[in-house]
Design an enzyme around this catalytic site. Sequence first.
Site, mmCIF file in Angstrom:
data_model
loop_
_atom_site.group_PDB
_atom_site.id
_atom_site.type_symbol
_atom_site.label_atom_id
_atom_site.label_comp_id
_atom_site.label_asym_id
_atom_site.label_seq_id
_atom_site.Cartn_x
_atom_site.Cartn_y
_atom_site.Cartn_z
ATOM 1 N N SER A 1 74.857 -44.714 27.511
ATOM 2 C CA SER A 1 75.440 -45.990 27.094
ATOM 3 C C SER A 1 76.663 -46.360 27.925
ATOM 4 O O SER A 1 77.282 -45.503 28.549
ATOM 5 C CB SER A 1 75.863 -45.902 25.626
ATOM 6 O OG SER A 1 76.946 -45.021 25.498
ATOM 7 N N ASN B 1 85.077 -37.978 20.987
ATOM 8 C CA ASN B 1 84.448 -38.827 19.972
ATOM 9 C C ASN B 1 85.395 -39.167 18.819
ATOM 10 O O ASN B 1 84.977 -39.661 17.780
ATOM 11 C CB ASN B 1 83.183 -38.161 19.433
ATOM 12 C CG ASN B 1 82.068 -38.175 20.470
ATOM 13 O OD1 ASN B 1 82.067 -39.022 21.361
ATOM 14 N ND2 ASN B 1 81.133 -37.253 20.364
ATOM 15 N N ASP C 1 80.810 -42.112 17.513
ATOM 16 C CA ASP C 1 79.627 -41.519 18.145
ATOM 17 C C ASP C 1 78.749 -40.720 17.173
ATOM 18 O O ASP C 1 78.806 -39.487 17.121
ATOM 19 C CB ASP C 1 80.040 -40.652 19.346
ATOM 20 C CG ASP C 1 78.834 -40.354 20.226
ATOM 21 O OD1 ASP C 1 77.703 -40.706 19.835
ATOM 22 O OD2 ASP C 1 79.034 -39.778 21.306
ATOM 23 N N THR D 1 77.699 -30.464 22.109
ATOM 24 C CA THR D 1 78.388 -30.275 23.389
ATOM 25 C C THR D 1 78.736 -28.791 23.502
ATOM 26 O O THR D 1 79.298 -28.227 22.540
ATOM 27 C CB THR D 1 79.672 -31.144 23.399
ATOM 28 O OG1 THR D 1 79.286 -32.509 23.149
ATOM 29 C CG2 THR D 1 80.397 -31.059 24.728
HETATM 30 P P1 ADP Z 1 77.859 -41.774 23.721
HETATM 31 O O1 ADP Z 1 77.016 -41.602 22.514
HETATM 32 O O2 ADP Z 1 77.035 -42.275 24.863
HETATM 33 O O3 ADP Z 1 78.732 -40.572 24.028
HETATM 34 P P2 ADP Z 1 80.176 -43.071 22.512
HETATM 35 O O4 ADP Z 1 79.887 -43.817 21.256
HETATM 36 O O5 ADP Z 1 80.849 -41.738 22.373
HETATM 37 O O6 ADP Z 1 78.849 -42.983 23.405
HETATM 38 O O7 ADP Z 1 81.073 -43.995 23.469
HETATM 39 C C1 ADP Z 1 81.436 -43.556 24.767
HETATM 40 C C2 ADP Z 1 82.917 -43.771 24.985
HETATM 41 O O8 ADP Z 1 83.227 -45.166 24.861
HETATM 42 C C3 ADP Z 1 83.831 -43.104 23.959
HETATM 43 O O9 ADP Z 1 84.051 -41.763 24.261
HETATM 44 C C4 ADP Z 1 85.072 -43.974 24.071
HETATM 45 O O10 ADP Z 1 85.826 -43.649 25.212
HETATM 46 C C5 ADP Z 1 84.504 -45.363 24.280
HETATM 47 N N1 ADP Z 1 84.363 -46.067 22.995
HETATM 48 C C6 ADP Z 1 83.309 -46.004 22.144
HETATM 49 N N2 ADP Z 1 83.512 -46.759 21.045
HETATM 50 C C7 ADP Z 1 84.727 -47.342 21.206
HETATM 51 C C8 ADP Z 1 85.545 -48.234 20.393
HETATM 52 N N3 ADP Z 1 85.113 -48.675 19.217
HETATM 53 N N4 ADP Z 1 86.758 -48.612 20.870
HETATM 54 C C9 ADP Z 1 87.197 -48.143 22.069
HETATM 55 N N5 ADP Z 1 86.501 -47.313 22.866
HETATM 56 C C10 ADP Z 1 85.281 -46.899 22.443
HETATM 57 MG MG MG Z 2 80.393 -39.758 22.890
#
Ligand code: ADP
Ligand code: MG
Length: 340
Positions: free
Chosen positions: A36, A158, A171, A190
Amino acid sequence: MTLDVGPEDELPDWAAAKEFYQKYDPKDVIGRGVSSVVRRCVHRATGHEFAVKIMEVTAERLSPEQLEEVREATRRETHILRQVAGHPHIITLIDSYESSSFMFLVFDLMRKGELFDYLTEKVALSEKETRSIMRSLLEAVSFLHANNIVHRDLKPENILLDDNMQIRLSDFGFSCHLEPGEKLRELCGTPGYLAPEILKCSMDETHPGYGKEVDLWACGVILFTLLAGSPPFWHRRQILMLRMIMEGQYQFSSPEWDDRSSTVKDLISRLLQVDPEARLTAEQALQHPFFERCEGSQPWNLTPRQRFRHRPPGPFPIMGPEEEGDSAAITEDEAVLVLG
Ligand code: ADP
Ligand code: MG
């Protein structure tokens, strides 16, 4: 955190994601995951800012089976996110869209980014700050477990921070429902945060499987890492690191642990229990003496005797004082003296 935009980060085409684009204006990339890209985005009608997690589900990059797997996993993630929305320490899913090639999840924007980056900047945190973060994290985990949800990917990347430096767990890509007594077998998470039973289960067909206790192991790893600035289980050869995890082999080494309290070391050792049955639950961890102090302003208005009575019964020994910044606190040793 703002990341450079590479060629693979081209914005999804208008036709595939019309509905999303009509409502939101996507901006810079603020995060990136395995499958993503996360962008800041502006709600066109109000000008409010949010974060959107964009997952590509096109045949170009994935086989039909992988494609369906990603779709299914994202639907599960969305379903769980809807179920847990509203908890003060869990990310809020605002909106979601599914087009033929993309899935969009719109969240509250956590402007201060990942706890991971904050820790990297500060190297290590004080016990006071760690206490506040861990209390919020354990409250979120306790809520998930009470709702029969296991997160399975707890780590500082996360855990996100808002403007007021309050944390929200995010996440839910690996999270799933787990009824009481039900067990899981899948190897996911992880490496540095994997509980011993996840590893053992993946190596032994006769292993009974693992449960929600894996989240408490990860909490132990996070707690250790916040205070030491480095993880408890680490070896440049991953196989040796995994062996250290399975044996529960870690150390409170000098000098980084010299000035840390025996109370917090005790909590870590009760979370990093190789036997999941012996490990604290989230509720039990919240009752640990480490969390007893600085509980808002209320306990500090009480007399020592009242304060001692205020303490909920827990399965913990009486600990001595070693905490920084808590000199106003009466210790339990003192409380015992006061009470005779
Ligand atoms: P994945 O499942 O691919 O690891 P994440 O949901 O952890 O995806 O999102 C990846 C990164 O994006 C996070 O580690 C964070 O840095 C950023 N991120 C995700 N959601 C938010 C949010 N609501 N606000 C700010 N940054 C976010
Ligand atoms: Mg993540």
